[in-house]
Motif scaffolding. Structure first.
Motif, PDB file in Angstrom:
ATOM      1  N   ASN A  13       0.576  -1.268   0.183  1.00 54.23           N
ATOM      2  CA  ASN A  13       0.024   0.055   0.162  1.00 54.23           C
ATOM      3  C   ASN A  13       0.866   1.290  -0.138  1.00 54.23           C
ATOM      4  O   ASN A  13       0.549   2.247   0.881  1.00 54.23           O
ATOM      5  CB  ASN A  13      -0.977  -0.154   1.253  1.00 54.23           C
ATOM      6  CG  ASN A  13      -1.821  -1.246   1.215  1.00 54.23           C
ATOM      7  OD1 ASN A  13      -2.369  -1.532   0.168  1.00 54.23           O
ATOM      8  ND2 ASN A  13      -1.923  -1.827   2.399  1.00 54.23           N
ATOM      9  N   GLY A  14       1.959   1.356  -0.609  1.00 49.47           N
ATOM     10  CA  GLY A  14       2.878   2.500  -0.930  1.00 49.47           C
ATOM     11  C   GLY A  14       3.787   2.703   0.449  1.00 49.47           C
ATOM     12  O   GLY A  14       4.414   3.662   0.295  1.00 49.47           O
ATOM     13  N   VAL A  15       3.878   1.734   1.266  1.00 54.58           N
ATOM     14  CA  VAL A  15       4.570   1.819   2.371  1.00 54.58           C
ATOM     15  C   VAL A  15       5.878   0.667   2.288  1.00 54.58           C
ATOM     16  O   VAL A  15       5.198  -0.322   2.245  1.00 54.58           O
ATOM     17  CB  VAL A  15       3.918   2.007   3.844  1.00 54.58           C
ATOM     18  CG1 VAL A  15       4.818   1.970   4.852  1.00 54.58           C
ATOM     19  CG2 VAL A  15       2.776   3.058   3.646  1.00 54.58           C
ATOM     20  N   VAL A  16       6.946   1.186   2.453  1.00 52.82           N
ATOM     21  CA  VAL A  16       8.068  -0.022   2.549  1.00 52.82           C
ATOM     22  C   VAL A  16       8.450  -0.048   4.052  1.00 52.82           C
ATOM     23  O   VAL A  16       8.560   0.932   4.821  1.00 52.82           O
ATOM     24  CB  VAL A  16       9.093   0.505   2.052  1.00 52.82           C
ATOM     25  CG1 VAL A  16      10.642  -0.332   1.914  1.00 52.82           C
ATOM     26  CG2 VAL A  16       9.043   0.803   0.466  1.00 52.82           C
ATOM     27  N   GLU A  17       8.351  -1.342   4.853  1.00 51.91           N
ATOM     28  CA  GLU A  17       8.523  -1.497   6.082  1.00 51.91           C
ATOM     29  C   GLU A  17       9.941  -2.354   6.294  1.00 51.91           C
ATOM     30  O   GLU A  17      10.357  -3.365   5.493  1.00 51.91           O
ATOM     31  CB  GLU A  17       7.624  -2.491   6.465  1.00 51.91           C
ATOM     32  CG  GLU A  17       6.175  -1.824   6.590  1.00 51.91           C
ATOM     33  CD  GLU A  17       4.827  -2.940   6.937  1.00 51.91           C
ATOM     34  OE1 GLU A  17       5.468  -3.896   7.288  1.00 51.91           O
ATOM     35  OE2 GLU A  17       4.110  -2.274   7.450  1.00 51.91           O
ATOM     36  N   ARG A  18      10.894  -1.762   6.878  1.00 53.63           N
ATOM     37  CA  ARG A  18      12.202  -2.261   7.017  1.00 53.63           C
ATOM     38  C   ARG A  18      12.601  -2.606   8.752  1.00 53.63           C
ATOM     39  O   ARG A  18      12.609  -1.740   9.266  1.00 53.63           O
ATOM     40  CB  ARG A  18      13.408  -1.482   6.229  1.00 53.63           C
ATOM     41  CG  ARG A  18      13.231  -1.315   4.827  1.00 53.63           C
ATOM     42  CD  ARG A  18      14.192  -0.527   4.370  1.00 53.63           C
ATOM     43  NE  ARG A  18      13.952   1.004   4.437  1.00 53.63           N
ATOM     44  CZ  ARG A  18      14.918   2.014   4.070  1.00 53.63           C
ATOM     45  NH1 ARG A  18      16.085   1.728   3.675  1.00 53.63           N
ATOM     46  NH2 ARG A  18      14.143   3.219   4.247  1.00 53.63           N
ATOM     47  N   LEU A  29      11.327   0.520  10.489  1.00 52.08           N
ATOM     48  CA  LEU A  29      11.334   1.741   9.811  1.00 52.08           C
ATOM     49  C   LEU A  29      10.482   1.762   8.875  1.00 52.08           C
ATOM     50  O   LEU A  29      10.471   0.865   7.702  1.00 52.08           O
ATOM     51  CB  LEU A  29      12.776   2.065   9.191  1.00 52.08           C
ATOM     52  CG  LEU A  29      12.820   3.565   8.456  1.00 52.08           C
ATOM     53  CD1 LEU A  29      12.740   4.910   9.208  1.00 52.08           C
ATOM     54  CD2 LEU A  29      14.223   3.550   7.563  1.00 52.08           C
ATOM     55  N   TRP A  30       9.430   2.562   8.709  1.00 53.69           N
ATOM     56  CA  TRP A  30       8.188   2.878   7.647  1.00 53.69           C
ATOM     57  C   TRP A  30       8.749   3.851   6.695  1.00 53.69           C
ATOM     58  O   TRP A  30       8.978   5.243   7.314  1.00 53.69           O
ATOM     59  CB  TRP A  30       7.083   2.564   8.123  1.00 53.69           C
ATOM     60  CG  TRP A  30       6.472   1.681   8.949  1.00 53.69           C
ATOM     61  CD1 TRP A  30       5.554   0.900   8.306  1.00 53.69           C
ATOM     62  CD2 TRP A  30       6.563   1.495  10.355  1.00 53.69           C
ATOM     63  NE1 TRP A  30       5.493  -0.195   9.486  1.00 53.69           N
ATOM     64  CE2 TRP A  30       5.841   0.140  10.757  1.00 53.69           C
ATOM     65  CE3 TRP A  30       7.314   2.332  11.341  1.00 53.69           C
ATOM     66  CZ2 TRP A  30       5.766  -0.334  11.964  1.00 53.69           C
ATOM     67  CZ3 TRP A  30       7.156   1.426  12.700  1.00 53.69           C
ATOM     68  CH2 TRP A  30       6.455   0.307  12.852  1.00 53.69           C
ATOM     69  N   SER A  31       8.692   3.708   5.334  1.00 55.83           N
ATOM     70  CA  SER A  31       8.955   4.853   4.436  1.00 55.83           C
ATOM     71  C   SER A  31       8.236   4.822   3.246  1.00 55.83           C
ATOM     72  O   SER A  31       7.514   3.853   2.977  1.00 55.83           O
ATOM     73  CB  SER A  31      10.514   4.742   3.903  1.00 55.83           C
ATOM     74  OG  SER A  31      11.520   4.758   4.886  1.00 55.83           O
ATOM     75  N   PRO A  32       8.073   5.894   2.492  1.00 55.79           N
ATOM     76  CA  PRO A  32       7.154   5.917   1.337  1.00 55.79           C
ATOM     77  C   PRO A  32       7.620   5.180   0.321  1.00 55.79           C
ATOM     78  O   PRO A  32       8.944   5.260   0.233  1.00 55.79           O
ATOM     79  CB  PRO A  32       7.203   7.475   0.939  1.00 55.79           C
ATOM     80  CG  PRO A  32       7.425   8.164   2.079  1.00 55.79           C
ATOM     81  CD  PRO A  32       8.278   7.428   2.834  1.00 55.79           C
TER      82      PRO A  32
END
Length: 254
Positions: A13-18, A29-32
């Motif tokens: 959904n447009g969010v990168v979770e690392r 870390l959540w990022s666009p």
């Protein structure tokens, strides 16, 4: 100084979770997924007994990333998530469970234990912030916010009091006794959530903590309901608060 070491990555959904580690500290870390080359960072502290991937944390992070285009980072507090517990952790958690089972007030135990956790967590947060700002998509010149309720406030207030990089903060749902002195040293904009019918935190204690902040701009959000009935729309309000005070994400010229 420890660097950020990424251990896993997913995208939805447009969010990168690392998932990441900084030394022995575990975080997320959540990022666009796309957008600005550099964006502000919001640090997010979880509540007691929870962890970096608790549903409330994931939901709040996704709101901030989607609404603001910012990065959001959280770390497991000492003794939480997969982090080992000390003898103090075990003793205080046992005391808390005994008080709950007996129907006794938990406030004195929570305040005492959370103050101890804050002493351990504040330097961990500062080391994590150092490492995250080495990432090119965050950088050292971008604004930083802090968002934490319950234990996240117990840790976030002393952190914000000593960390000049934090430019705005959202707190709430905690007693004033152990935090009033640190709150009196905070001058950045603050949004504060309070449950009017909180069965654990006396209304007067929550109001006293709000009053203790030295910020010229501070807003009290008082909602009807018990301790665990904080409305979900307060997460949307927090996103709007950070959008106002941390500014827009920055895209390099083409």
């Amino acid at each position: 100084m420890h660097s950020v070491h990424f251990t896993a990555e997913t995208s939805a959904n447009g969010v990168v979770e690392r998932d990441f580690t900084v030394g022995e500290v575990t975080g997320m870390l959540w990022s666009p997924a796309s957008g600005a080359d550099r964006a502000p960072l919001v640090l997010m502290g979880h509540g007691g007994g929870m962890h970096k991937k608790a549903p409330a944390m994931v939901g709040r992070a996704h709101r901030i990333v989607a609404h603001c285009g910012f990065h959001v980072a959280t770390i497991d507090a000492p003794g939480h998530g997969g982090r080992p517990r000390t003898e103090v952790d075990e003793r205080e958690i046992a005391a808390l469970h005994e008080a709950m089972a007996a129907g006794e007030p938990v406030g004195p135990i929570v305040v005492r234990y959370n103050a101890h956790l804050a002493e351990r967590a504040v330097p961990e947060w500062q080391a994590t912030l150092d490492a995250l700002q080495e990432l090119p998509e965050i950088g050292t010149d971008g604004p930083v916010g802090y968002f934490g309720l319950n234990m996240g406030t117990a840790i976030g207030v002393p952190l914000t009091a000593v960390e000049p990089r934090i430019a705005a903060a959202v707190f709430g749902l905690f007693w004033h006794e152990s935090l009033a002195e640190a709150a009196s040293r905070i001058t950045v904009p603050v949004e504060f959530a309070l449950q009017w019918d909180d069965e654990h935190i006396p209304r007067s204690s929550g109001l006293a903590l709000f009053d203790a902040f030295a910020s010229k701009e501070k807003t009290l959000h008082a909602n009807a309901g018990s301790h665990k009935e904080l409305p979900r729309f307060e997460a949307d309000s927090a996103a709007r608060f950070f959008a106002r005070h941390l500014g827009p994400a920055v895209t390099s010229p083409a």
